[in-house]
Motif scaffolding. Structure first.
Motif, short mmCIF file in Angstrom:
data_model
loop_
_atom_site.label_atom_id
_atom_site.label_comp_id
_atom_site.label_asym_id
_atom_site.label_seq_id
_atom_site.Cartn_x
_atom_site.Cartn_y
_atom_site.Cartn_z
N GLU A 45 0.83 -1.20 0.00
CA GLU A 45 0.00 0.00 0.00
C GLU A 45 0.87 1.26 0.00
N LEU A 46 2.02 1.21 0.66
CA LEU A 46 2.96 2.32 0.63
C LEU A 46 3.35 2.63 -0.81
N VAL A 47 3.64 1.58 -1.59
CA VAL A 47 4.01 1.76 -3.00
C VAL A 47 2.83 2.33 -3.78
N ALA A 48 1.62 1.81 -3.52
CA ALA A 48 0.42 2.30 -4.22
C ALA A 48 0.20 3.79 -3.94
N ARG A 49 0.35 4.19 -2.70
CA ARG A 49 0.15 5.60 -2.34
C ARG A 49 1.23 6.48 -2.98
N ALA A 50 2.44 5.95 -3.07
CA ALA A 50 3.52 6.71 -3.71
C ALA A 50 3.23 6.89 -5.20
N VAL A 51 2.71 5.85 -5.85
CA VAL A 51 2.34 5.96 -7.26
C VAL A 51 1.28 7.05 -7.43
N HIS A 52 0.26 7.02 -6.58
CA HIS A 52 -0.80 8.04 -6.65
C HIS A 52 -0.24 9.44 -6.40
N ALA A 53 0.63 9.57 -5.39
CA ALA A 53 1.15 10.89 -5.02
C ALA A 53 1.96 11.54 -6.12
N HIS A 54 2.52 10.73 -7.02
CA HIS A 54 3.36 11.26 -8.10
C HIS A 54 2.68 11.16 -9.45
N SER A 55 1.38 10.93 -9.44
CA SER A 55 0.62 10.86 -10.69
C SER A 55 -0.13 12.16 -10.93
N SER A 56 -0.75 12.26 -12.10
CA SER A 56 -1.54 13.44 -12.42
C SER A 56 -2.84 13.50 -11.61
N ARG A 57 -3.14 12.43 -10.87
CA ARG A 57 -4.36 12.35 -10.07
C ARG A 57 -4.11 12.69 -8.60
N ALA A 58 -2.93 13.15 -8.28
CA ALA A 58 -2.54 13.36 -6.88
C ALA A 58 -3.44 14.33 -6.14
N ASP A 59 -4.08 15.26 -6.85
CA ASP A 59 -4.95 16.24 -6.19
C ASP A 59 -6.33 15.68 -5.87
N HIS A 60 -6.57 14.44 -6.27
CA HIS A 60 -7.86 13.81 -6.01
C HIS A 60 -7.67 12.62 -5.05
N SER A 61 -8.74 11.94 -4.75
CA SER A 61 -8.74 10.96 -3.65
C SER A 61 -7.96 9.68 -3.99
N PHE A 62 -7.32 9.16 -2.97
CA PHE A 62 -6.78 7.79 -2.99
C PHE A 62 -7.68 6.97 -2.08
N VAL A 63 -8.34 5.96 -2.65
CA VAL A 63 -9.32 5.18 -1.88
C VAL A 63 -8.85 3.73 -1.79
N PRO A 64 -8.48 3.26 -0.60
CA PRO A 64 -8.09 1.85 -0.45
C PRO A 64 -9.31 0.98 -0.15
N PHE A 65 -9.33 -0.20 -0.73
CA PHE A 65 -10.40 -1.18 -0.47
C PHE A 65 -9.73 -2.52 -0.21
N ARG A 66 -9.90 -3.02 1.02
CA ARG A 66 -9.25 -4.27 1.42
C ARG A 66 -10.22 -5.43 1.18
N CYS A 67 -10.01 -6.11 0.08
CA CYS A 67 -10.96 -7.12 -0.40
C CYS A 67 -11.20 -8.23 0.62
N SER A 68 -10.16 -8.63 1.33
CA SER A 68 -10.30 -9.75 2.26
C SER A 68 -11.09 -9.38 3.51
N PHE A 69 -11.24 -8.08 3.80
CA PHE A 69 -11.92 -7.65 5.02
C PHE A 69 -13.43 -7.51 4.84
N VAL A 70 -13.89 -7.47 3.60
CA VAL A 70 -15.29 -7.18 3.33
C VAL A 70 -16.02 -8.47 2.93
N PRO A 71 -17.12 -8.82 3.60
CA PRO A 71 -17.88 -10.02 3.24
C PRO A 71 -18.31 -9.97 1.78
N ALA A 72 -18.37 -11.14 1.15
CA ALA A 72 -18.72 -11.21 -0.27
C ALA A 72 -20.07 -10.56 -0.56
#
Length: 349
Positions: A45-72
């Motif tokens: 996730e650190l790498v994912a956030r770094a990718v977002h922070a240095h992309s053209s989308r950095a001024d918009h939201s970074f939304v994490p979704f942890r698939c294993s934590f959410v019931p099907a």
């Protein structure tokens, strides 16, 4: 675990760290999905956030979704949104993660945990840039960059029939591989110092210093939980120690309690060690008597090789506390072994 995900927060001095920084800057410039592969706790996730922070989308939201934590049963509504009056007695519409990440970045952690229905909807979103909220029949346009991570072998998941091969093809455009901490032990020292500074500052404590013996102990531990586990252990040591200097005694009880490393049975290793490793022995030449310290240091080196450089196993073989062994390693300046990625063992430098 981490509260600051800027590019500069990728802590470390290893070749991997330098390489990952370059790779982050490279993939950040594109709009394609990125697949981040590596074991749990290694910093995906650190790498994912770094990718977002240095992309053209950095001024918009970074939304994490942890698939294993959410019931099907809830994944579709949480990912793609839900309209008012849909099954579940929802009285108002919800955006879902795609809606919340509009013009920004959506990060799917452990994407292999998605059920087939969610995989199909995700594939549609990637192909057509559209999602259908739960309980609706109307497609909604979406402008989201997708980053996904996994700790599993996706090719095996596809072969086992648990993951859609077409979805993998769409996700597997750009990849980033995150190494386990045991394969980049050069990063342990800067990480530990970063965590010590962070936790002392957060808790209003005087800055604590680490002894060489404590660092030696942390560098030989295999860290099955990777950077996240190292962070937890350092936090416990900082908060529980009453001293300004953190020695092996501050860490050894925590590591012993974790009991994460299951050393191989020493007796069963004899043939393998004899066949595959050259174990040095102490030779006493007439007129050139070794000191007791020299004999002890050599015996520790031999034991570490017998234990495949697993310090917990070596401490058991020598019948001494782990903290005492770590202290002697530092005192005799026994080189900390460096993990070789193309082997499943360590070699003494």
């Amino acid at each position: 675990m981490y509260d600051s995900f800027a590019f500069e927060k990728i802590i470390g001095d290893s070749a991997w760290t330098r390489r990952i920084r370059r790779r982050v800057m490279q993939v950040a410039t594109y709009q394609y999905p990125v697949l981040i592969m590596g074991p749990s706790g290694s910093g995906r996730e650190l790498v994912a956030r770094a990718v977002h922070a240095h992309s053209s989308r950095a001024d918009h939201s970074f939304v994490p979704f942890r698939c294993s934590f959410v019931p099907a049963s809830l994944r579709a509504s949480q990912l793609f949104g839900q309209v008012a009056g849909a099954p579940g007695l929802v009285k108002s519409s919800t955006l879902g993660c795609f809606g919340a990440a509009e013009r920004g970045t959506l990060f799917l952690d452990e994407v292999t945990d998605l059920d087939f229905n969610s995989q199909a909807q995700l594939l549609q979103a990637l192909r057509e840039k559209k999602v259908i909220p739960f309980g609706s029949e109307t497609e909604t346009q979406t402008n989201v960059r997708l980053l996904a991570s996994t700790s599993r072998d996706l090719d095996r998941e596809v072969q086992a029939g648990r993951f859609d091969p077409e979805l993998l093809r769409h996700l597997n455009v750009l990849t980033v591989e995150v190494d386990p901490l045991r394969e980049r032990i050069e990063d342990i020292e800067p990480l530990v110092r970063f965590f010590i500074a962070r936790f002392t500052l957060e808790n209003g404590l005087p800055l604590k210093r680490l002894t060489p013996a404590a660092m030696a102990l942390l560098q030989v531990y295999r860290w099955p939980g990777n950077v996240a586990q190292l962070c937890d252990v350092v936090e416990q040591a900082v908060l529980c120690s009453d001293y300004d200097r953190l020695g092996p005694d501050a860490f050894a009880p925590i590591l012993d309690e974790l009991d994460c490393v299951e050393p191989e049975d020493v007796a069963s290793r004899g043939d393998r060690v004899n066949n595959h490793e050259t174990v040095p022995h102490v030779e006493v030449v007439a007129g050139q008597w070794q000191t007791l310290a020299e004999v002890e240091a050599e015996h520790i080196r031999v034991t570490l090789i017998e234990a495949r450089h697993n310090q917990q196993a070596a401490a058991r073989m020598l019948q001494v506390p782990l903290s005492e062994l770590a202290s002697k390693i530092a005192r005799y300046r026994i080189r900390v072994p460096e993990f070789l990625a193309d082997r499943d063992a360590y070699e003494v430098q």
